[in-house]
Design a protein around this motif. Sequence first.
Motif, PDB file in Angstrom:
ATOM      1  N   LYS A   1      -6.933  -0.083  -8.279  1.00  0.00           N
ATOM      2  CA  LYS A   1      -7.164   0.186  -6.577  1.00  0.00           C
ATOM      3  C   LYS A   1      -7.631  -1.349  -6.134  1.00  0.00           C
ATOM      4  O   LYS A   1      -7.222  -1.752  -5.366  1.00  0.00           O
ATOM      5  CB  LYS A   1      -7.701   1.342  -6.045  1.00  0.00           C
ATOM      6  CG  LYS A   1      -6.783   2.555  -6.514  1.00  0.00           C
ATOM      7  CD  LYS A   1      -7.574   3.786  -5.899  1.00  0.00           C
ATOM      8  CE  LYS A   1      -6.645   4.992  -6.135  1.00  0.00           C
ATOM      9  NZ  LYS A   1      -7.328   6.536  -5.676  1.00  0.00           N
ATOM     10  N   THR A   2      -8.542  -1.586  -6.925  1.00  0.00           N
ATOM     11  CA  THR A   2      -9.512  -3.008  -6.554  1.00  0.00           C
ATOM     12  C   THR A   2      -8.770  -4.083  -6.676  1.00  0.00           C
ATOM     13  O   THR A   2      -8.595  -4.874  -5.812  1.00  0.00           O
ATOM     14  CB  THR A   2     -10.736  -2.890  -7.073  1.00  0.00           C
ATOM     15  OG1 THR A   2     -11.436  -1.811  -7.225  1.00  0.00           O
ATOM     16  CG2 THR A   2     -11.531  -4.070  -6.897  1.00  0.00           C
ATOM     17  N   TYR A   3      -8.172  -4.312  -7.788  1.00  0.00           N
ATOM     18  CA  TYR A   3      -7.232  -5.706  -8.287  1.00  0.00           C
ATOM     19  C   TYR A   3      -6.177  -5.676  -7.729  1.00  0.00           C
ATOM     20  O   TYR A   3      -5.569  -6.686  -7.359  1.00  0.00           O
ATOM     21  CB  TYR A   3      -7.422  -5.556  -9.606  1.00  0.00           C
ATOM     22  CG  TYR A   3      -8.503  -6.207 -10.413  1.00  0.00           C
ATOM     23  CD1 TYR A   3      -8.697  -7.734 -10.428  1.00  0.00           C
ATOM     24  CD2 TYR A   3      -9.395  -5.621 -10.737  1.00  0.00           C
ATOM     25  CE1 TYR A   3      -9.693  -8.204 -11.011  1.00  0.00           C
ATOM     26  CE2 TYR A   3     -10.469  -6.189 -11.411  1.00  0.00           C
ATOM     27  CZ  TYR A   3     -10.746  -7.584 -11.526  1.00  0.00           C
ATOM     28  OH  TYR A   3     -11.850  -8.058 -12.114  1.00  0.00           O
ATOM     29  N   PHE A   4      -5.511  -4.507  -7.386  1.00  0.00           N
ATOM     30  CA  PHE A   4      -3.961  -4.510  -7.043  1.00  0.00           C
ATOM     31  C   PHE A   4      -3.860  -3.412  -5.726  1.00  0.00           C
ATOM     32  O   PHE A   4      -3.018  -2.544  -5.730  1.00  0.00           O
ATOM     33  CB  PHE A   4      -3.077  -3.870  -8.039  1.00  0.00           C
ATOM     34  CG  PHE A   4      -3.105  -4.864  -9.348  1.00  0.00           C
ATOM     35  CD1 PHE A   4      -2.267  -6.016  -9.248  1.00  0.00           C
ATOM     36  CD2 PHE A   4      -3.920  -4.394 -10.451  1.00  0.00           C
ATOM     37  CE1 PHE A   4      -2.697  -6.890 -10.183  1.00  0.00           C
ATOM     38  CE2 PHE A   4      -4.102  -5.221 -11.425  1.00  0.00           C
ATOM     39  CZ  PHE A   4      -3.412  -6.429 -11.492  1.00  0.00           C
ATOM     40  N   PRO A   5      -4.503  -3.723  -4.495  1.00  0.00           N
ATOM     41  CA  PRO A   5      -4.708  -2.836  -3.565  1.00  0.00           C
ATOM     42  C   PRO A   5      -3.169  -2.675  -2.959  1.00  0.00           C
ATOM     43  O   PRO A   5      -2.920  -1.853  -2.284  1.00  0.00           O
ATOM     44  CB  PRO A   5      -5.463  -3.525  -2.747  1.00  0.00           C
ATOM     45  CG  PRO A   5      -5.512  -5.082  -2.826  1.00  0.00           C
ATOM     46  CD  PRO A   5      -5.283  -4.776  -4.403  1.00  0.00           C
ATOM     47  N   ASP A   6      -2.310  -3.457  -2.923  1.00  0.00           N
ATOM     48  CA  ASP A   6      -0.922  -3.728  -2.393  1.00  0.00           C
ATOM     49  C   ASP A   6       0.164  -3.192  -3.271  1.00  0.00           C
ATOM     50  O   ASP A   6       1.306  -2.927  -2.634  1.00  0.00           O
ATOM     51  CB  ASP A   6      -0.495  -4.956  -1.806  1.00  0.00           C
ATOM     52  CG  ASP A   6      -1.577  -5.507  -0.834  1.00  0.00           C
ATOM     53  OD1 ASP A   6      -2.247  -4.812   0.081  1.00  0.00           O
ATOM     54  OD2 ASP A   6      -1.660  -6.773  -0.542  1.00  0.00           O
ATOM     55  N   GLN A   7      -0.219  -3.083  -4.648  1.00  0.00           N
ATOM     56  CA  GLN A   7       0.792  -2.659  -5.643  1.00  0.00           C
ATOM     57  C   GLN A   7       0.412  -1.161  -5.727  1.00  0.00           C
ATOM     58  O   GLN A   7       0.002  -0.759  -6.749  1.00  0.00           O
ATOM     59  CB  GLN A   7       0.645  -3.275  -6.749  1.00  0.00           C
ATOM     60  CG  GLN A   7       0.638  -4.980  -6.647  1.00  0.00           C
ATOM     61  CD  GLN A   7       1.926  -5.458  -6.012  1.00  0.00           C
ATOM     62  OE1 GLN A   7       2.857  -4.695  -6.363  1.00  0.00           O
ATOM     63  NE2 GLN A   7       1.950  -6.435  -5.417  1.00  0.00           N
ATOM     64  N   THR A   8       0.781  -0.415  -4.957  1.00  0.00           N
ATOM     65  CA  THR A   8       0.317   1.329  -5.012  1.00  0.00           C
ATOM     66  C   THR A   8       1.152   1.798  -6.027  1.00  0.00           C
ATOM     67  O   THR A   8       0.814   2.897  -6.608  1.00  0.00           O
ATOM     68  CB  THR A   8       0.938   1.992  -3.630  1.00  0.00           C
ATOM     69  OG1 THR A   8       2.076   1.477  -3.438  1.00  0.00           O
ATOM     70  CG2 THR A   8       0.150   1.415  -2.494  1.00  0.00           C
ATOM     71  N   GLN A   9       2.186   1.338  -6.536  1.00  0.00           N
ATOM     72  CA  GLN A   9       2.781   1.896  -7.816  1.00  0.00           C
ATOM     73  C   GLN A   9       1.917   1.821  -9.032  1.00  0.00           C
ATOM     74  O   GLN A   9       2.297   2.614 -10.206  1.00  0.00           O
ATOM     75  CB  GLN A   9       4.089   1.245  -8.429  1.00  0.00           C
ATOM     76  CG  GLN A   9       4.100  -0.185  -8.729  1.00  0.00           C
ATOM     77  CD  GLN A   9       3.961  -1.226  -7.805  1.00  0.00           C
ATOM     78  OE1 GLN A   9       3.499  -1.112  -6.762  1.00  0.00           O
ATOM     79  NE2 GLN A   9       4.368  -2.650  -8.067  1.00  0.00           N
ATOM     80  N   LEU A  10       0.818   0.872  -9.149  1.00  0.00           N
ATOM     81  CA  LEU A  10       0.089   1.126 -10.068  1.00  0.00           C
ATOM     82  C   LEU A  10      -1.312   1.857 -10.259  1.00  0.00           C
ATOM     83  O   LEU A  10      -1.978   1.799 -11.018  1.00  0.00           O
ATOM     84  CB  LEU A  10      -0.622  -0.730 -10.344  1.00  0.00           C
ATOM     85  CG  LEU A  10       0.428  -1.633 -10.565  1.00  0.00           C
ATOM     86  CD1 LEU A  10       0.034  -3.226 -10.875  1.00  0.00           C
ATOM     87  CD2 LEU A  10       1.115  -1.347 -12.024  1.00  0.00           C
ATOM     88  N   HIS A  11      -1.218   2.496  -8.904  1.00  0.00           N
ATOM     89  CA  HIS A  11      -2.613   3.429  -8.520  1.00  0.00           C
ATOM     90  C   HIS A  11      -2.593   4.849  -9.259  1.00  0.00           C
ATOM     91  O   HIS A  11      -3.570   5.346  -9.573  1.00  0.00           O
ATOM     92  CB  HIS A  11      -2.824   3.362  -7.110  1.00  0.00           C
ATOM     93  CG  HIS A  11      -2.966   2.082  -6.597  1.00  0.00           C
ATOM     94  ND1 HIS A  11      -2.916   1.850  -5.086  1.00  0.00           N
ATOM     95  CD2 HIS A  11      -3.165   0.895  -7.158  1.00  0.00           C
ATOM     96  CE1 HIS A  11      -3.312   0.681  -4.841  1.00  0.00           C
ATOM     97  NE2 HIS A  11      -3.261  -0.137  -5.896  1.00  0.00           N
ATOM     98  N   PRO A  12      -1.540   5.457  -9.483  1.00  0.00           N
ATOM     99  CA  PRO A  12      -1.405   6.816  -9.586  1.00  0.00           C
ATOM    100  C   PRO A  12      -2.099   7.151 -11.146  1.00  0.00           C
ATOM    101  O   PRO A  12      -2.219   6.206 -11.852  1.00  0.00           O
ATOM    102  CB  PRO A  12      -0.108   7.054  -9.962  1.00  0.00           C
ATOM    103  CG  PRO A  12       0.838   6.144  -8.771  1.00  0.00           C
ATOM    104  CD  PRO A  12       0.047   4.987  -9.143  1.00  0.00           C
ATOM    105  N   LEU A  13      -2.660   8.341 -11.437  1.00  0.00           N
ATOM    106  CA  LEU A  13      -3.529   8.599 -12.737  1.00  0.00           C
ATOM    107  C   LEU A  13      -2.185   8.433 -13.687  1.00  0.00           C
ATOM    108  O   LEU A  13      -2.768   8.367 -14.836  1.00  0.00           O
ATOM    109  CB  LEU A  13      -3.997  10.262 -12.345  1.00  0.00           C
ATOM    110  CG  LEU A  13      -5.300  10.110 -11.466  1.00  0.00           C
ATOM    111  CD1 LEU A  13      -5.391  11.666 -11.500  1.00  0.00           C
ATOM    112  CD2 LEU A  13      -6.288   9.151 -12.010  1.00  0.00           C
ATOM    113  N   ASP A  14      -1.090   8.940 -13.243  1.00  0.00           N
ATOM    114  CA  ASP A  14      -0.089   8.817 -14.406  1.00  0.00           C
ATOM    115  C   ASP A  14       0.894   7.916 -14.278  1.00  0.00           C
ATOM    116  O   ASP A  14       1.892   7.459 -14.960  1.00  0.00           O
ATOM    117  CB  ASP A  14       0.724  10.157 -14.373  1.00  0.00           C
ATOM    118  CG  ASP A  14       1.488  10.376 -12.904  1.00  0.00           C
ATOM    119  OD1 ASP A  14       1.328   9.728 -11.828  1.00  0.00           O
ATOM    120  OD2 ASP A  14       2.292  11.313 -12.758  1.00  0.00           O
TER     121      ASP A  14
END
Length: 336
Positions: A99-112
């Motif tokens: 979330k810190t490095y890719f705040p706008d790339q929400t597809q990278l955030h989920p636990l899965d």
Amino acid sequence: MFPDPISSGTPPVESPVSIDAHRQREIKWMALLPIVPPSQARKNKKVKRLLLEGVPSSVRYLVWCHLTDSKARAIPGVYAQLGKRQRVPAFSDIERDAKTYFPDQTQLHPLDGPLVSLLQAYLNMVPDIQYSSGLTSIAGHLLLLSPEEDAFWIFASMMDAHLRPYFSANTTQLEVDASLLSKAIEVNDPGVCKKLYVTFGIQPGDLARPWFSTLFVGTLPVEYLHRVWDVFLCEGVTLLFRVGLALVQCVRHLLLQATSEEAAMEYLVHPPLACLPSTADAFLNQALTMKLKDDDVRKQRVKMEAQLKRQTQSRTLSTNGPSGMQTASISLPKAS
């Protein structure tokens, strides 16, 4: 090392001529990749020449696959099996850093999601790696260009070929490269070297770590970053020294005016965009023309690393005996 470096590159707004040149480069890459075996790509003169001309974003992930020979490393079923293992200790840190490095790339955030899954798999496969946010930043950028499983094998190849020692519990390689970087800065700019390492007392590792362990993610704009990675995957770690020297040159006037260590480090790790050349190709050209003998760096790395390892082993043996010695490990599941 590469032949004569490129001149400054594509204008910010693409003209019909630049669009045509982009297409021509794309055609050249698609024609070249099938006839140059991946195992030979890093030494192929045509590949190096095309790398200097540029890598269209449409084929970049294929070029990176080729340069890392990642397809040869990929074992069917292994990535899925690694993903089924128990969570690694750094799981929550990976989620936070995504979330810190890719705040706008929400597809990278989920636990899965793909980023957590990729690093979960890698850290399960190579349990001796010490997690740091640099792993998340590098893996995340690969996932923005590549399908998940392909990104995993490119990442694994990059780590084994170039980066794994930076994330080891043994800090020998980072110490060596930090020392060599400070010497390279001294050769290129004694005044800046004195300001950084003497006046401010910055430790060599304090500068090398945020640059080298992230491959300049967060330091360079994305377009510049990708052009650096294009060449890094061919040339290896010596390019990181060149990029560091180029950044020092870009912010030189700010460093000489700086009144604190904190200000100097901020300029180096987050250089103002206005200080960088106007195009990614121009920055790459600047890095490639820095005063540095790549072969000397490679030889010094080997020599200094061996010396430090001997010193470390002597200390370990004297403290713990032979049982204190550890070796790197890889834990692969059986392919399904």
